[in-house]
Design a protein around this motif. Structure first.
Motif, short mmCIF file in Angstrom:
data_model
loop_
_atom_site.label_atom_id
_atom_site.label_comp_id
_atom_site.label_asym_id
_atom_site.label_seq_id
_atom_site.Cartn_x
_atom_site.Cartn_y
_atom_site.Cartn_z
N GLN A 263 64.42 -20.93 -25.34
CA GLN A 263 64.47 -19.49 -25.22
C GLN A 263 63.68 -18.81 -26.32
O GLN A 263 63.71 -19.22 -27.47
N GLN A 264 62.98 -17.75 -25.93
CA GLN A 264 62.17 -16.98 -26.87
C GLN A 264 62.36 -15.50 -26.60
O GLN A 264 62.78 -15.11 -25.51
N GLY A 265 62.02 -14.68 -27.58
CA GLY A 265 62.07 -13.24 -27.39
C GLY A 265 63.46 -12.75 -27.06
O GLY A 265 64.45 -13.17 -27.66
N GLY B 130 68.31 -13.72 -27.71
CA GLY B 130 69.39 -12.87 -28.21
C GLY B 130 69.29 -12.69 -29.71
O GLY B 130 68.22 -12.47 -30.26
N GLN B 131 70.42 -12.78 -30.40
CA GLN B 131 70.46 -12.55 -31.84
C GLN B 131 70.34 -13.84 -32.63
O GLN B 131 70.50 -13.82 -33.85
N VAL C 38 64.17 -24.98 -30.35
CA VAL C 38 63.37 -26.18 -30.11
C VAL C 38 63.81 -26.90 -28.84
O VAL C 38 62.98 -27.42 -28.10
N ALA C 39 65.10 -26.94 -28.59
CA ALA C 39 65.63 -27.61 -27.39
C ALA C 39 66.75 -26.78 -26.82
O ALA C 39 67.53 -26.17 -27.55
N ASN C 40 66.82 -26.76 -25.48
CA ASN C 40 67.83 -25.97 -24.77
C ASN C 40 68.31 -26.82 -23.60
O ASN C 40 67.75 -26.78 -22.51
N ASP C 41 69.34 -27.61 -23.84
CA ASP C 41 69.80 -28.59 -22.86
C ASP C 41 71.21 -28.26 -22.36
O ASP C 41 71.98 -27.58 -23.03
#
Length: 277
Positions: free
Chosen positions: A207-209, A213-214, A220-223
Motif C-alpha cells: 500500500q502507498q499514498g 492510511g496513517q 514492503v509486504a502486504n500479505d
C-alpha cells in the motif's frame, strides 16, 4: 420494489436459525435492514437499497467519492463480520448488486457446487493480515555536513556545499538500502513463521499514498494468511515477534477477519462497480 435493488454481502450455509440469531436489528449499506435469501443449501445476506443510488450509472460516480466509499465499505464489512461470528462466510465484493432477490437466488443455485466446496474449505478458518514496513531515517536524521566532513578527518569549514550534499545523499541511499535489507529479512521470517500454521497465503500489492492510511514507513509486504481458528493466537504471536532485533522494521498484524482474500468472486451476472444486470 421497483425503486430498489438487492445489495449482496456474503454467501453462507442456509440455516433456519441464522437470521434470528445473527441479524436482528443489523443495519447494512444505506442503513438498510439485512435479510437472507435462501436457495437450497445456501443463503445470501442482502439488503434492499435505493436503485437511484446503486444503479450502474450511479455507482460509477459514487465509487470515486472517498467519503461515500468509506461509509459503504464500513457497513459492508460490518455485516460480514457480524455473520462471521456465527458461521462460515464467503464475502462478496463491495458494491455487488442484483436487480432483485430472484436474481440472487438464481446466482446461488447456479453456483451451489462451487460455493459449497469453498465453504467446506474455509470452515473454522480465519484471515490474518501481515504488513511489513521499512522505516528508513528521514532527511533530518542524516548527519550534518560538519559531522560528515569531520568524520573523514577534514575541517568542517573546508567542506564544500556540493560535496556535503553528495555525502548526505550517499548516506540517505545507504540508510534506505539497509532498511530494505532488514525489511526483506522480516518478510522471510514471517513466511518461515507461518509454515505449519497457515494453510494459504495471498499476496497483495504493498500500500502507498492514501491506501497506507496513517501508517509510518514504507510498506514492503502486504500479505494475507488463512489460518485454522484453533491456531489463530499462536499465529498472531509469531508474527508480532518476526521483526525482533531488526532496527527500523515493523510488522503490523490485523485480524482475525472473515476470509476476504480467499473467497470466490461474485457471480458473473452481479454488478461489480461497472456491470449491472
Amino acid at each position: 420494489m421497483n425503486g430498489q435493488v438487492s445489495y449482496a454481502y456474503a454467501v453462507v450455509r442456509s440455516s433456519p436459525s441464522l437470521e434470528r440469531t445473527a441479524l436482528p436489528g443489523v443495519r447494512g449499506v444505506a442503513d438498510s435492514a439485512v435479510t437472507l435469501v435462501h436457495s437450497g443449501a445456501l443463503a445470501a445476506a442482502v439488503s434492499a437499497v435505493p436503485r437511484e443510488e446503486f444503479s450502474e450509472a450511479a455507482l460509477k460516480v459514487r465509487l470515486e467519492d472517498l467519503g461515500w466509499l468509506e461509509t459503504t465499505a464500513r457497513a459492508h464489512h460490518f455485516v460480514i463480520e457480524t455473520l462471521a461470528a456465527h458461521t462460515t462466510v464467503l464475502p462478496l465484493r463491495l458494491a455487488t448488486v442484483y436487480l432483485d432477490e430472484d436474481r440472487v437466488g438464481e446466482m446461488l443455485s447456479e453456483r451451489e457446487q462451487d460455493f459449497t466446496a469453498m465453504l467446506d474449505r474455509l470452515a473454522d478458518h480465519v484471515e490474518w493480515g501481515v504488513k511489513v514496513y521499512a522505516e528508513a531515517p528521514t532527511t533530518s536524521a542524516a548527519p550534518s555536513a560538519a559531522a560528515l566532513s569531520a568524520g573523514e578527518g577534514g575541517p568542517a569549514d573546508e567542506e564544500k556545499p556540493g560535496r556535503a550534499y553528495l555525502r548526505r545523499r550517499r548516506y540517505q541511499r545507504q540508510a534506505r538500502e539497509d532498511a530494505w535489507r532488514l525489511a526483506e529479512e522480516a518478510v522471510r521470517r514471517t513466511e518461515a513463521q507461518a509454515r505449519g500454521l497457515a494453510v494459504e497465503r495471498a499476496r497483495h500489492r504493498p500500500q502507498q499514498g492514501d491506501l497506507a492510511g496513517q501508517a509510518s514507513g514504507e510498506n514492503v509486504a502486504n500479505d494475507a494468511y488463512l489460518v485454522p481458528r484453533r491456531l489463530a493466537e499462536k499465529f498472531r504471536s509469531r508474527m508480532l515477534h518476526a521483526a525482533d532485533g531488526l532496527q527500523g522494521v515493523r510488522v503490523d498484524v490485523t485480524g482475525p477477519w472473515a476470509p476476504y482474500s480467499f473467497a470466490l468472486p461474485p457471480a458473473p451476472d452481479a454488478q461489480e462497480g461497472t456491470r449491472y444486470r
